[in-house]
Design a protein around this motif. Structure first.
Motif, mmCIF file in Angstrom:
data_model
loop_
_atom_site.group_PDB
_atom_site.id
_atom_site.type_symbol
_atom_site.label_atom_id
_atom_site.label_comp_id
_atom_site.label_asym_id
_atom_site.label_seq_id
_atom_site.Cartn_x
_atom_site.Cartn_y
_atom_site.Cartn_z
ATOM 1 N N ALA A 276 22.008 0.327 46.711
ATOM 2 C CA ALA A 276 22.979 0.334 48.028
ATOM 3 C C ALA A 276 23.823 1.703 47.434
ATOM 4 C CB ALA A 276 23.813 -0.751 47.390
ATOM 5 N N ALA A 277 23.964 2.709 46.124
ATOM 6 C CA ALA A 277 24.620 3.780 45.976
ATOM 7 C C ALA A 277 23.888 5.007 46.671
ATOM 8 C CB ALA A 277 24.874 3.845 44.707
ATOM 9 N N ILE A 278 22.304 4.912 46.960
ATOM 10 C CA ILE A 278 21.767 5.984 47.854
ATOM 11 C C ILE A 278 22.283 5.559 49.447
ATOM 12 C CG2 ILE A 278 19.738 6.707 48.001
ATOM 13 C CD1 ILE A 278 20.548 7.761 46.051
ATOM 14 N N LEU A 279 22.643 4.372 49.850
ATOM 15 C CA LEU A 279 22.415 4.138 51.480
ATOM 16 C C LEU A 279 23.925 4.262 51.729
ATOM 17 C CD1 LEU A 279 20.716 0.490 51.505
ATOM 18 C CD2 LEU A 279 20.061 2.811 52.743
ATOM 19 N N THR A 280 24.797 3.783 50.453
ATOM 20 C CA THR A 280 26.542 4.909 50.463
ATOM 21 C C THR A 280 26.096 6.396 50.884
ATOM 22 O OG1 THR A 280 26.964 2.957 49.583
ATOM 23 C CG2 THR A 280 28.682 4.457 50.155
ATOM 24 N N MET A 281 25.646 7.210 49.714
ATOM 25 C CA MET A 281 26.301 7.917 50.233
ATOM 26 C C MET A 281 24.796 8.402 51.654
ATOM 27 S SD MET A 281 24.343 11.042 47.376
ATOM 28 C CE MET A 281 22.438 10.837 47.824
ATOM 29 N N LEU B 111 31.761 17.180 47.497
ATOM 30 C CA LEU B 111 32.445 16.650 47.903
ATOM 31 C C LEU B 111 32.163 15.571 49.382
ATOM 32 C CD1 LEU B 111 34.249 19.589 49.435
ATOM 33 C CD2 LEU B 111 35.446 18.434 47.743
ATOM 34 N N GLY B 112 30.250 15.688 49.471
ATOM 35 C CA GLY B 112 30.236 15.088 50.500
ATOM 36 C C GLY B 112 29.562 14.067 49.641
ATOM 37 N N VAL B 113 29.709 13.874 48.324
ATOM 38 C CA VAL B 113 29.400 12.808 47.702
ATOM 39 C C VAL B 113 29.774 11.460 47.247
ATOM 40 C CG1 VAL B 113 27.231 11.965 46.367
ATOM 41 C CG2 VAL B 113 26.757 13.546 48.019
ATOM 42 N N PRO B 114 29.870 10.286 48.144
ATOM 43 C CA PRO B 114 31.003 9.599 47.693
ATOM 44 C C PRO B 114 31.019 9.691 45.622
ATOM 45 C CG PRO B 114 29.885 8.492 49.347
ATOM 46 C CD PRO B 114 29.297 9.587 48.892
ATOM 47 N N THR B 115 32.005 9.574 45.301
ATOM 48 C CA THR B 115 33.308 9.100 43.771
ATOM 49 C C THR B 115 32.006 8.012 43.239
ATOM 50 O OG1 THR B 115 34.991 10.027 45.003
ATOM 51 C CG2 THR B 115 34.555 9.744 42.739
ATOM 52 N N ILE B 116 31.525 7.576 43.544
ATOM 53 C CA ILE B 116 31.694 5.882 43.347
ATOM 54 C C ILE B 116 29.762 5.972 43.708
ATOM 55 C CG2 ILE B 116 30.925 4.805 45.658
ATOM 56 C CD1 ILE B 116 31.411 2.254 43.319
ATOM 57 N N VAL B 117 28.561 6.724 44.315
ATOM 58 C CA VAL B 117 28.001 7.521 44.057
ATOM 59 C C VAL B 117 27.701 8.443 42.442
ATOM 60 C CG1 VAL B 117 25.978 8.670 44.937
ATOM 61 C CG2 VAL B 117 27.789 6.898 46.013
ATOM 62 N N ILE B 118 28.690 9.199 42.305
ATOM 63 C CA ILE B 118 28.734 10.433 41.475
ATOM 64 C C ILE B 118 28.504 9.265 39.952
ATOM 65 C CG2 ILE B 118 29.534 12.016 40.403
ATOM 66 C CD1 ILE B 118 30.252 13.566 43.189
#
Lengths: 299, 274
Positions: A276-281, B111-118
């Motif tokens: 899910a995180a990779i898809l969001t990215m 900056l292009g990667v959402p904070t939640i993903v980081i």
């Protein structure tokens, strides 16, 4: 953007080129700690997450050792997952659209304003940026709750006989999200509109353009880079927002970030959470590429 | 013709309403917090029936602990991001890096990667490090600071590099020609010219770290939450109206800080140059 800056400052030609060159190569070493840091704590974790998403698994931390794309297959074929993806995209797009439409007239006014009102209005725009989204969401509760300000006004005006449900649903999440992101949009728009020469608008009016035509043919095309950049920032923040949909959406809104949180922290289903995180990215990246294409000025 | 006049009048009205609505909308939740903090009935009913200072006297002590913790994390993040970011931006602006386009992209990529993903990536990566080497970054201040540095670094870089955009290189040459050593040129010419960019970048980093929920939520110790995380859980689990009083104090402090900043810096230039 900053790339141009770097290129233009590093193109130097002068008598002292030789000293410059030797000091320039010494200066280059200063990049090492920062680049190492980003490699270890940004690139490596993302690669690890990508690898994790390519393993099957289940809840309670189970991860199968063999590689497979089963998570992606499930995400992109199952109605439940596709629904979450779709809702998240719509939420982001709606937030960005509302922010853009809502912010444009105000930003134009603010950019052209010369009076003493300018500083306080700028103050009001910037202050929310300093305050955590949690606190700003908290502030919406007395306004939007069942016996809150908005319902008191609606009841007093006789528009409805019973209070409306503004909060702990999709509407609440959307209102909160627009409030969190609106200042970014305003600042981006003000920055571009300030660069538009008012003489262009006067020229258009003198040549017989209606106000709508001036907006459509002069202001809008010239402010497009800021509009696109602002829309991108808002969209990217909204599709990955955790706090606002969680607080103001109650338990009724399920978006990507909430799903990631649920999988990672409650169910401990790491491979699915990682997917899910990779898809969001990926969605954020796709939006960015689209924006770069649209944002380029026509000249 | 007549219709034209009416419709342009209507358009003007709609525009004016939209223009006035934006500041009102932006202020509304702050109004909500302040009124709830003085209201005897608390946050759930709007015109407060009775006024009280009770909530200000009954802010539980753990919230102040969380506030202190958030402040110290903010200071750490700002310090680390400055130590890493200022040399990096010097190298990007001044150096001749092999593969500088790639390094530039790497530096703005967060900056292009959402904070939640980081945050999630950091969380899982830290678990992997703990499994492999036995050093656990999760539930640990160091883990939070490191991940906060990742997403604040690009903002500091942008801010500092932007201050090089209007930098006149002939100043350096003049100093060199007048006999200054390169080191003197750096401290006497370069640093004073880029300090506003550094200060703005540090401010961004501090604000983002202080307000951050997501990274601290995933990487932090649930027993020792940061203030935003503590408020977040308080709103989800046990709502205590004292948090409106605390929030009012925080909003007031930031308003004062912003007011002072706007006296000394041009806010707009600080925020919009990129």
């Amino acid at each position: 953007m900053s790339q141009d800056v770097v290129l233009s400052t590093s193109a130097i030609g002068s008598a002292t080129t030789r000293t410059r060159l030797s000091s320039a190569s010494k200066v280059s070493w200063l990049a090492l700690p920062g680049v190492l840091f980003l490699t270890v704590f940004f690139v490596a974790p993302l690669c690890y997450l990508l690898a994790l998403s390519m393993h099957g698994g289940g809840s309670m931390g189970r991860v199968d050792p063999q590689w497979s794309l089963v998570n992606y297959q499930r995400f992109l074929s199952d109605h439940y997952y596709l629904g979450i993806l779709w809702d998240t995209g719509v939420f982001g797009a709606l937030t960005a659209l509302i922010c853009a439409i809502f912010a444009f007239p105000f930003s134009y006014k603010l950019a052209r304003m010369r009076t003493k009102w300018r500083t306080p209005l700028l103050f009001i725009t910037v202050l929310p940026l300093l305050i955590s989204a949690v606190i700003r969401n908290l502030g919406w509760i007395p306004i939007l709750s069942e016996r809150g300000m908005l319902n008191q006004i609606v009841l007093a005006a006789g528009l409805r006989n019973e209070p409306l449900q503004w909060i702990y649903n999709y509407t609440g999440a959307l209102i909160g999200m627009v409030h969190v992101e609106l200042p970014f949009m305003v600042l981006m728009l003000v920055a571009v509109i300030r660069k538009i020469d008012p003489a262009l608008e006067e020229a258009a009016i003198n040549l017989g353009a209606t106000p709508w035509q001036v907006f459509r043919r002069v202001i809008l095309p010239l402010s497009r880079p800021g509009l696109v950049a602002g829309t991108l920032i808002v969209f990217m923040a909204a599709i990955s927002a955790l706090v606002t949909p969680a607080i103001l959406g109650g338990k009724r809104v399920m978006l990507m970030a909430l799903y990631i949180d649920q999988q990672m922290r409650a169910l401990l289903n790491y491979p699915v959470g990682a997917t899910a995180a990779i898809l969001t990215m990926a969605a954020a990246l796709a939006a960015m590429l689209l924006a770069m294409k649209l944002g380029r000025s026509r000249t | 013709m007549r219709f034209d006049v009416v419709s342009s009048y209507a358009l003007r009205c709609v525009l004016n309403i939209a223009i006035c609505a934006v500041p009102l909308f932006l202020v509304l939740p702050f109004l909500g917090i302040v009124s709830a903090s003085f209201s005897r009935t608390g946050a759930l009913a709007f015109p407060p029936s009775d006024w009280t200072l009770h909530w200000y006297q009954s802010i539980p002590e753990p919230y102040f602990d969380a506030l202190r913790y958030s402040l110290s994390l903010g200071a750490w993040t700002t310090a680390v991001v400055t130590v890493l970011g200022v040399p990096l931006s010097l190298a990007l602006a001044r150096g001749r890096l092999p593969g500088s386009a790639a390094i530039n992209s790497l530096c703005i990529a967060p900056l292009g990667v959402p904070t939640i993903v980081i945050a999630v990536a950091g969380f899982k990566f830290a678990m992997w490090i703990a499994d492999s080497w036995g050093y656990d970054l999760n539930g640990n201040s160091a883990g939070i600071v490191l991940m906060q540095v990742v997403f604040t670094l690009p903002l500091l870089l942008r801010s500092v590099i932007a201050s090089f955009a209007h930098y006149d290189n002939t100043l350096d040459e003049a100093a060199l020609n007048l006999g200054a050593t390169p080191w003197q040129v750096f401290w006497r010419v370069t640093v004073p010219l880029i300090v506003p960019g550094i200060v703005a970048g540090m401010l961004f980093a501090f604000v983002l770290s202080f307000d951050d929920v997501v990274v601290a939520w995933f990487m932090g110790d649930p027993g020792e939450p940061t203030l935003p995380v503590k408020l977040f859980t308080a709103m989800e689990v046990e709502f205590d109206n004292a948090i409106t009083a605390l929030s009012t104090l925080i909003v007031a402090i930031w308003a004062v800080v912003l007011f002072l900043l706007s006296r000394f810096f041009q806010l707009e230039r600080m925020l919009t140059r990129r």
